[in-house]
Each structure stands twice: as structure tokens, then as C-alpha cells.
Write a protein that holds these residues in place. Structure first.
Motif, mmCIF file in Angstrom:
data_model
loop_
_atom_site.group_PDB
_atom_site.id
_atom_site.type_symbol
_atom_site.label_atom_id
_atom_site.label_comp_id
_atom_site.label_asym_id
_atom_site.label_seq_id
_atom_site.Cartn_x
_atom_site.Cartn_y
_atom_site.Cartn_z
ATOM 1 N N LEU A 39 2.264 4.247 13.604
ATOM 2 C CA LEU A 39 1.765 3.079 13.335
ATOM 3 C C LEU A 39 1.906 1.964 14.762
ATOM 4 O O LEU A 39 0.870 1.026 14.742
ATOM 5 C CB LEU A 39 2.880 2.048 12.227
ATOM 6 N N ALA A 40 3.012 2.125 15.626
ATOM 7 C CA ALA A 40 2.814 1.397 16.740
ATOM 8 C C ALA A 40 1.465 1.644 17.538
ATOM 9 O O ALA A 40 1.028 0.651 17.970
ATOM 10 C CB ALA A 40 4.118 1.645 17.657
ATOM 11 N N VAL A 41 1.048 2.830 17.724
ATOM 12 C CA VAL A 41 -0.027 3.153 18.421
ATOM 13 C C VAL A 41 -1.174 2.538 17.919
ATOM 14 O O VAL A 41 -2.093 1.986 18.569
ATOM 15 C CB VAL A 41 -0.107 4.704 18.604
ATOM 16 N N GLU A 42 -1.335 2.593 16.427
ATOM 17 C CA GLU A 42 -2.562 2.269 15.804
ATOM 18 C C GLU A 42 -2.558 0.822 15.924
ATOM 19 O O GLU A 42 -3.727 0.127 15.839
ATOM 20 C CB GLU A 42 -2.459 2.421 14.291
ATOM 21 N N LEU A 43 -1.543 0.027 15.950
ATOM 22 C CA LEU A 43 -1.347 -1.391 15.952
ATOM 23 C C LEU A 43 -1.693 -1.860 17.352
ATOM 24 O O LEU A 43 -2.805 -2.879 17.363
ATOM 25 C CB LEU A 43 0.066 -2.056 15.633
ATOM 26 N N GLN A 44 -1.355 -1.189 18.505
ATOM 27 C CA GLN A 44 -1.996 -1.603 19.758
ATOM 28 C C GLN A 44 -3.445 -1.451 19.781
ATOM 29 O O GLN A 44 -4.115 -2.329 20.394
ATOM 30 C CB GLN A 44 -1.064 -0.753 20.809
ATOM 31 N N GLN A 45 -3.931 -0.363 19.161
ATOM 32 C CA GLN A 45 -5.479 -0.253 19.269
ATOM 33 C C GLN A 45 -6.041 -1.136 18.454
ATOM 34 O O GLN A 45 -7.009 -1.715 18.986
ATOM 35 C CB GLN A 45 -5.768 1.170 18.718
ATOM 36 N N ALA A 46 -5.656 -1.579 17.486
ATOM 37 C CA ALA A 46 -6.371 -2.821 16.662
ATOM 38 C C ALA A 46 -6.316 -3.897 17.318
ATOM 39 O O ALA A 46 -7.216 -4.759 17.398
ATOM 40 C CB ALA A 46 -5.819 -2.932 15.089
ATOM 41 N N PRO A 67 4.602 -5.350 4.543
ATOM 42 C CA PRO A 67 5.511 -4.026 5.268
ATOM 43 C C PRO A 67 4.592 -3.400 6.104
ATOM 44 O O PRO A 67 3.008 -3.724 6.532
ATOM 45 C CB PRO A 67 5.467 -3.375 4.160
ATOM 46 N N ALA A 68 5.246 -2.877 7.199
ATOM 47 C CA ALA A 68 4.548 -2.121 8.409
ATOM 48 C C ALA A 68 3.315 -1.507 8.001
ATOM 49 O O ALA A 68 2.254 -1.497 8.902
ATOM 50 C CB ALA A 68 5.545 -1.391 9.329
ATOM 51 N N ARG A 69 3.209 -0.630 6.982
ATOM 52 C CA ARG A 69 2.315 -0.012 6.745
ATOM 53 C C ARG A 69 0.803 -0.513 6.434
ATOM 54 O O ARG A 69 -0.167 -0.020 6.470
ATOM 55 C CB ARG A 69 2.341 1.122 5.622
ATOM 56 N N PHE A 70 0.866 -1.852 6.217
ATOM 57 C CA PHE A 70 -0.057 -2.621 5.690
ATOM 58 C C PHE A 70 -0.663 -3.647 7.053
ATOM 59 O O PHE A 70 -1.698 -4.101 6.838
ATOM 60 C CB PHE A 70 0.147 -3.483 4.457
ATOM 61 N N ALA A 71 0.078 -3.775 7.886
ATOM 62 C CA ALA A 71 -0.129 -4.759 9.101
ATOM 63 C C ALA A 71 -1.192 -4.455 9.829
ATOM 64 O O ALA A 71 -2.120 -5.384 10.278
ATOM 65 C CB ALA A 71 1.219 -4.756 9.896
ATOM 66 N N VAL A 72 -1.677 -3.219 9.920
ATOM 67 C CA VAL A 72 -2.745 -3.093 11.052
ATOM 68 C C VAL A 72 -4.093 -3.232 10.294
ATOM 69 O O VAL A 72 -4.663 -4.114 10.843
ATOM 70 C CB VAL A 72 -2.710 -1.375 11.346
ATOM 71 N N GLN A 73 -4.143 -3.142 9.162
ATOM 72 C CA GLN A 73 -5.450 -3.272 8.435
ATOM 73 C C GLN A 73 -5.631 -5.007 8.197
ATOM 74 O O GLN A 73 -6.571 -5.623 8.112
ATOM 75 C CB GLN A 73 -5.469 -2.807 6.923
ATOM 76 N N VAL A 74 -4.415 -5.621 8.146
ATOM 77 C CA VAL A 74 -4.277 -6.994 7.993
ATOM 78 C C VAL A 74 -4.838 -7.689 9.344
ATOM 79 O O VAL A 74 -5.853 -8.917 9.220
ATOM 80 C CB VAL A 74 -2.958 -7.698 7.799
ATOM 81 N N ILE A 75 -4.574 -6.972 10.544
ATOM 82 C CA ILE A 75 -4.955 -7.500 11.868
ATOM 83 C C ILE A 75 -6.530 -7.402 11.942
ATOM 84 O O ILE A 75 -7.185 -8.295 12.368
ATOM 85 C CB ILE A 75 -4.357 -6.848 12.924
#
Length: 739
Positions: free
Chosen positions: A137-144, A100-108
Motif C-alpha cells: 500500500l505504501a508503494v501504491e500511495l507514493q505512486q498515486a 482505512p489505509a486500503r481505501f486511501a490510495v483511491q481517495v487521493i
């Protein structure tokens, strides 16, 4: 043919970017040719994305290692399941994010820390949604992604294909032929990209790569274009674009493809207001004018198609046709009716069939016999009934003729074994391979390919097989136009002088409204070399009369106010003033009208300007397109601008040659040459105005939204800007636009 396919697959699998390739190209290579694939969020719940991707990797026998990860499972799909990256028996390489999206940033972040080089985030729930949590979440993902440096496609995508490596990290359950073909596809819509791949495969056209980019939080379509341009096995690049976020990256990718001789075939959303709104809603992309996209991208070698059927025909054409030396067409048909269809379709597109030279004419006349009509296109139907060999001899004469550049054959591939037709096709394929000119089979309408047809088509690599007369003609015209382009086009930079740039900076720093008034606008235009009419600003009626006397009658009186963008709408322009009394009256009338307006616009004065006699009213302008950046416009101006819609666009800045080419694309340009015996008009002044405007909009960066010079009056001796409006790209301008 099997040996050729195997060799092509091996070549693609072993190709690696050179040491000096960009980090982006190296990252994409790691994604499409990974040592292993890790599926994070593996579950055997029937029908879910993770299981469908796993099944495809097994089905097509991906040769690397596969590692499922799920902290709650010890086995999945009958194989060991790992708790986390640390538990893997090997360092992760390519990671599929299916949580799920809420876990994706940490997976990256965890994947990068464990040594992964690339990732595909299939998960949705980011920028495509409008709620606050998804946007965060989109902003956090781009940062990661930025911080880790991983090559990442997605989120909200459907996976990828790398045929040479038997890699299919995609949910599609339709059959895929794992042969490295000459076409590469990338795009933001997974469903459309997968449909393109399927349609090409159904036509027997091999797809080497397919990448769905989704929301493009990391890698964007231009990044994939750059990679495909570098891969020697790819001949044609197909893209589906919902928006261009990074203009420079897109243009650089187009330049790389063009330098490599690889056409970019683009299906671009946004050809209508509805399409632009859909692009905004689907991916949050800023969608600009399709005309601007065409004006800029065509120069870089992009072929924009209007629909999926046209895309398939164009991809087929470029995947198999050699580059023609010119536009001299030749055609062989077996039907007078089909001959007529060919003539109508090609002539309507501005393409012509070359008159037969005497040698070719005499050969055909002797072969077809008395009573035959020998011409181009050639109808060999009647003679071929008497002697079937005549058909093949006619084709050979056309292919061998040094005065033909493209040979078109009116025929379709058989759906079942047919000894004579198959033999003839192979003979023509061999002739085309030796002759080095495009040989194109066209069926008048679309037909289905059987498995036999697809196999036969693959065995004929030197001929192009197209369906539907109109789509085929469009694709052939694109082929001819592309062949005329130089592989490399030098970047054109602003040729403005330091004093002009200094005035621009001073003017923009002191501006505080939505637009510059006419006086300030013209002062800036004049500094950039744009011819301006004689004029002066008056604060009193007596000043106005004195200015008019100095200029010479007749004159024009116009309101000057940055708060009034459209002067004529409020009666702020008075023409044909021939005396001091008329000038004073016009001054007083305009001033009175301004005082009566709501909002109390600030009156800077009344402009008294030379009234220029014009043989033609032009519009020249410039604007900052949301997607493609600065662009200039030229065409028929004055009150006819909306009615005529005779305008052409080009990217900025321009040099003089490109300015002349822009002018030549309009009806106004034809008139300027001296239409129907009239004297030629002063083109040099229009060229000077276009170059100056293009430098001005380019120098301004993002600070000027638009420049409108309408009309630009031109006659045989001169051309001048008599009205000008520069709209600024600031908060005041945005507020005014909102009202």
C-alpha cells in the motif's frame, strides 16, 4: 499589541508565493491556506480522529467551507454529509483522508480528479508497518501522489496548523492561540511536534505554522522548510527529523533558509545507536551518523539541539533576539552569587564578558559610589537597594555602550501584576528596540508562566526571555555562531582532473571484490593528488630485495590482497627492514601466513615501501553517509585513533580553505602548527590529501563506501599516505560487512 498581532495575522493570510516559486512551495501554500476543507471518512463516533479534527475547525472558526464525505451518511455533526466528491457543491481544495489505509490510495486519485490541490492523510497502516500488504500500500500511495501531483502530508500523521487562516486540522484538544507567530514547526512525529508547539505557546512564543509529516510519502520536512523560508512572516524554522531521505533537498532547503536569514533549529533522532534503531523502526528512515549530520548541516546554518528543553530556549532566543554584531557580552545582576553563576556558565562555553571600556567604567563607578566593585558582569545589588534607579541606569549604560554586543540581565518575569517590574521591563523593551542589539533576560532555573506572564511576555517583543542558565548559554552561543555565518555559501564542486576521473571509472568497472587492494587504492589516490610513499610490488623474494635497494633502507613489507582488509591482524606487515636478507625473510614469512589462512585469500604480491620517519601520525579518510552523502575525516591516526578519538568531519567535496578549517578543529591541527616549541609540520600535504580525497569520494557517487588512509605520516618537510583501503559499495562489500 493587539493591533500588531492582527496585522501580522492578516499579512500571513494574504501572502502568496511569487509566480516563479516551485510547484512544491505553491502546493504547500494551497495546503496551509485552502479555500475549503473536505473530510473524507467523516463519522460522529465519539472520540475518533475525524470528529476531533472537525471540532477544532469549528472551535477556531475556520473561515473556509467545510465538507464531510461519507457514502453511508446523509448528515454528520449536524450538517449535510456528501456521498463523494462529485456531490460537493464546490470543487474540493484541501482533503483530509480519514478512511482505512486500503481505501486511501483511491481517495487521493479521486480527490485529484475532482480538482483538489492538497491533502493530509491522517490514516496509518503503510510503511511504518512491516507486513507485506502495508508495504505494498505504501508503494501504491507514493505512486498515486507522484502521478496526481497533489501536495500531500502523511500518511500516519496528526494534522496541521495555519494560525493566520484559523486552520487547525489536528487532533490535539489543548487550547491553541490562533495568532500568526514567528515560528514554524515541521516534523515526522506528530506527538513531538505538537508538544513543541504547546511548550512554545506556554512560553508566550507564537507559532504561525505546525505541520506533522508522518511517513512522508509525499511532502518531506525539507519541502516544508523551503516554504517557511519563503514566507516573510516566519523568523525561525523548527524541525524534528527522524531521518534525511533526500540529501540534496535537505541541503537546498537549508541554503534557502540561510539566504533568508532564518535559522533552522533541528532536533535529530539518531544521536545514539538506540536512537538510530528507533528511527529505522518508526518510519523506515535511513539514519546516519549524528557527527556527519552536524558536519554538513552546520555549514548550511542548522542548529542541532540535544533535547526539547534546549529546543524551546533556542527557539525563544532566535525568535526575539536581534542578530549580534559580535560576541562581546555584558551582564547586569543584583546578586554576587548570580554573578558567579553567569561567569562560570559562559566561560565554560568559551564565551567571555568584555572588559568595560573607560567611559562605561567611569559612569558606573560614579553612579554606584565609593567601595563598589565595578566590572562585567556588574553586580548592582547593593547600590540598587539604596537607590532603585541605579539598576535601570546600569542596564542603560550597558545597552548604550558601543563596545557591547549582547546585554544579559539576570531577572525573571513576574507571575502577577507588579507595577515597578512591569514598568522597568517596558523601558528595557523600548531601549532594546532602539538599540538593535540583543537584550536577554535569563532566570537561573526554569519557572512556570502564568496567563499574566504569557500576556506580559507577548507585549515585550524586543527582549528575549530565557530559562535555565546552561540552556540559555547554549542558545546564546548558537546565536553568536549563526550571526557569523555568511547568508550564502557557494557550492563547492569537485576540482579533480579528467585523467583522475578516467582512472576512477576504469578502476571501478574492473573491480569485483569488496575492496580495492592497497596497490590499486594508492594508484587511485595518487591520481587524485594525494602524496604517496615510494613503493613497489614484489612477486618473489629477489624482487622484494631489488625494490628495497632502489627505494633505500629502511623499508616496510606488506601483504597485498583485496581479500584481506586488515593486514596487521594476520601478521601481514613487517617494519624496520634494514637489509636484503631481512626483506627476503619478511617476504617469505608473510607469504607463508597467507597460505595458512582460511578461505584461501588471493595473494597479489608483497608491497615493499619506504619507511617514512614521522613526527605525527594522522588519519585522513572519506565515507558515504547513509543520510548526508559523502563526507571526509581528519584527525590523529595510527594506533591512537580509537583511544584519542580526535577527529573532525566535513561534507565533500572541500576546497583548500575548508580543508584548513577542518584541520584546525582537531588537536592534531594544533600540533601541526608547532606545539610547545616544536617545528611546524607540513600542513600543505595534509590539505592536498583532504581535497583529493574529498574529490574522489564525490566523483565516485554511491560506488565507494569508504576510503581509509591510516596512517598519513607527516613531518616538517612532507606528508605521505603509507597505507590505504578503499571499500566499495557493491554486493561483495555488503556481504563482507554482514560477516
Amino acid at each position: 499589541m493587539e493591533a500588531q498581532v492582527t496585522a501580522a495575522s492578516a499579512a500571513t493570510a494574504t501572502w502568496s508565493p511569487p509566480a516563479d516559486a516551485s510547484d512544491v512551495v505553491k502546493g504547500i501554500h494551497a495546503m496551509l491556506h485552502p479555500r475549503n476543507i473536505v473530510l473524507v471518512g467523516a463519522t460522529d463516533k465519539p472520540g475518533n480522529y475525524a470528529e476531533r479534527i472537525w471540532n477544532n475547525l469549528i472551535k477556531y472558526q475556520y473561515e473556509g467551507e467545510l465538507y464531510p464525505i461519507n457514502a453511508k451518511r446523509e448528515t454528520v455533526w449536524g450538517v449535510p454529509c456528501y456521498k463523494d466528491f462529485a456531490s460537493l457543491p464546490d470543487r474540493p481544495d484541501h482533503v483530509l483522508v480519514l478512511v482505512p489505509a486500503r481505501f486511501a490510495v483511491q481517495v487521493i486519485r479521486d480527490a485529484a480528479a475532482a480538482g483538489a490541490r492538497s491533502a493530509t492523510i491522517v490514516t496509518s497502516g503503510f510503511a511504518e508497518l512491516q507486513d507485506e500488504d502495508s508495504q505494498r500500500l505504501a508503494v501504491e500511495l507514493q505512486q498515486a501522489i507522484r502521478e496526481t501531483g497533489l501536495a500531500v502530508t502523511g500518511p500516519n500523521c496528526l494534522g496541521n496548523l495555519s494560525a493566520g487562516d484559523k486552520l487547525f486540522t489536528n487532533i490535539d484538544d489543548r487550547t491553541v492561540t490562533m495568532e500568526a507567530g514567528p515560528v514554524a514547526i515541521a516534523g515526522q512525529s506528530g506527538a513531538i511536534v505538537m508538544a513543541i508547539r504547546q511548550a512554545l505557546e506556554d512560553r508566550g512564543v507564537g507559532v504561525g505554522y505546525m505541520v506533522t509529516t508522518g511517513n512522508e510519502a509525499g511532502l518531506e520536512t525539507p519541502d516544508l522548510m523551503s516554504y517557511f523560508a519563503a514566507d516573510p512572516q516566519i523568523r525561525v524554522i523548527v524541525v524534528y527529523l527522524e531521518g534525511v531521505r533526500n540529501t540534496k533537498a535537505f541541503r537546498d532547503a537549508c541554503k534557502a533558509a540561510r539566504a533568508a536569514g532564518k535559522p533552522v533549529i533541528a532536533l535529530k533522532l539518531g544521536a545514539s545507536e538506540g536512537g538510530r534503531a528507533a528511527a529505522m523502526a518508526h518510519t523506515g528512515a535511513l539514519a546516519g551518523s549524528i557527527e556527519t549530520f552536524d558536519a554538513i548541516s552546520t555549514r548550511e546554518g542548522v542548529i542541532r539541539v540535544r533535547g526539547l528543553d534546549e529546543l524551546i530556549e533556542t527557539a525563544e532566543c532566535f525568535a526575539h533576539a536581534a542578530m549580534p554584531r559580535g560576541d562581546r557580552l555584558a551582564a547586569v545582576t543584583l546578586s554576587g552569587g548570580k554573578r558567579g553563576l553567569l561567569l562560570d556558565a559562559f566561560y565554560s562555553a568559551g564565551l567571555n564578558f568584555a572588559p568595560l571600556k573607560q567611559d562605561a567604567h567611569d559612569k558606573l563607578a560614579r553612579m554606584l559610589g565609593p567601595g563598589s566593585i565595578v566590572g562585567n558582569p556588574l553586580d548592582a545589588g547593593f547600590a540598587a537597594v539604596v537607590d532603585p534607579s541605579v539598576y535601570m541606569q546600569s542596564i542603560k549604560i550597558m545597552i548604550d555602550d558601543p563596545d557591547t554586543d549582547i546585554v544579559i540581565i539576570d531577572a525573571e518575569l513576574p507571575k502577577a501584576p507588579h507595577e515597578l517590574r512591569e514598568r522597568n521591563l517596558r523601558i528595557v523593551n523600548d531601549m532594546a528596540g532602539r538599540g538593535g542589539k540583543p537584550v536577554i533576560y535569563i532566570s537561573a532555573m526554569s519557572i512556570g508562566f502564568t496567563e499574566f506572564t504569557k500576556a506580559l511576555r507577548k507585549s515585550l517583543p524586543n527582549i528575549t526571555v530565557m530559562q535555565g542558565m546552561d540552556r540559555a548559554v547554549t542558545a546564546i552561543k548558537s546565536l553568536i555562531d549563526y550571526a557569523r555565518l555568511r547568508k550564502e555559501v557557494p557550492d563547492i564542486v569537485s576540482s579533480s582532473k579528467a585523467p583522475a576521473r578516467a582512472l576512477l571509472e576504469k578502476t571501478l568497472k574492473s573491480a569485483n571484490g569488496a575492496a580495492l587492494d592497497e596497490v590499486a587504492s594508492k594508484k587511485l589516490l595518487k591520481a587524485y593528488g594525494i602524496p604517496i610513499s615510494k613503493e613497489g610490488i614484489a612477486q618473489t623474494a629477489a624482487d622484494a630485495a631489488a625494490i628495497a635497494k632502489e627505494i633505500g633502507y629502511p623499508v616496510v613489507a606488506k601483504v597485498v590482497s583485496a581479500d584481506i582488509l586488515h593486514k596487521s591482524d594476520i601478521g601481514g606487515v613487517v617494519l624496520n627492514l634494514g637489509s636484503a636478507a631481512e626483506v627476503k625473510k619478511a617476504f617469505n614469512d608473510i607469504s607463508a601466513r597467507v597460505k595458512q589462512l582460511k578461505g584461501k585469500p588471493k595473494l597479489e604480491g608483497i608491497l615493499i615501501a619506504q619507511q617514512v620517519k614521522a613526527d605525527l601520525e594522522l588519519v585522513v579518510g572519506a565515507s558515504l553517509d547513509a543520510e548526508m552523502g559523502p563526507v571526509v575525516l581528519f584527525g590523529t591516526g595510527g594506533v591512537d585513533i580509537e583511544l584519542m578519538k580526535d577527529v573532525a568531519l566535513a561534507g565533500a567535496p572541500l576546497d583548500e580553505d575548508e580543508a584548513r578549517q577542518l584541520i584546525a578543529r582537531t588537536k592534531a591541527g594544533v600540533k601541526m602548527k608547532g606545539y610547545r616549541g616544536k617545528p611546524a609540520l607540513h600542513e600543505a600535504s595534509a590539505v592536498k590529501a583532504l581535497v583529493g580525497l574529498s574529490n574522489l569520494i564525490a566523483d565516485a557517487g554511491s560506488r565507494i563506501a569508504s576510503i581509509d588512509v591510516n596512517p598519513f605520516l607527516i613531518n616538517a618537510r612532507t606528508g605521505v599516505a603509507v597505507d590505504a583501503l578503499i571499500v566499495l559499495n557493491n554486493e561483495a562489500a555488503k556481504s563482507a560487512a554482514g560477516h
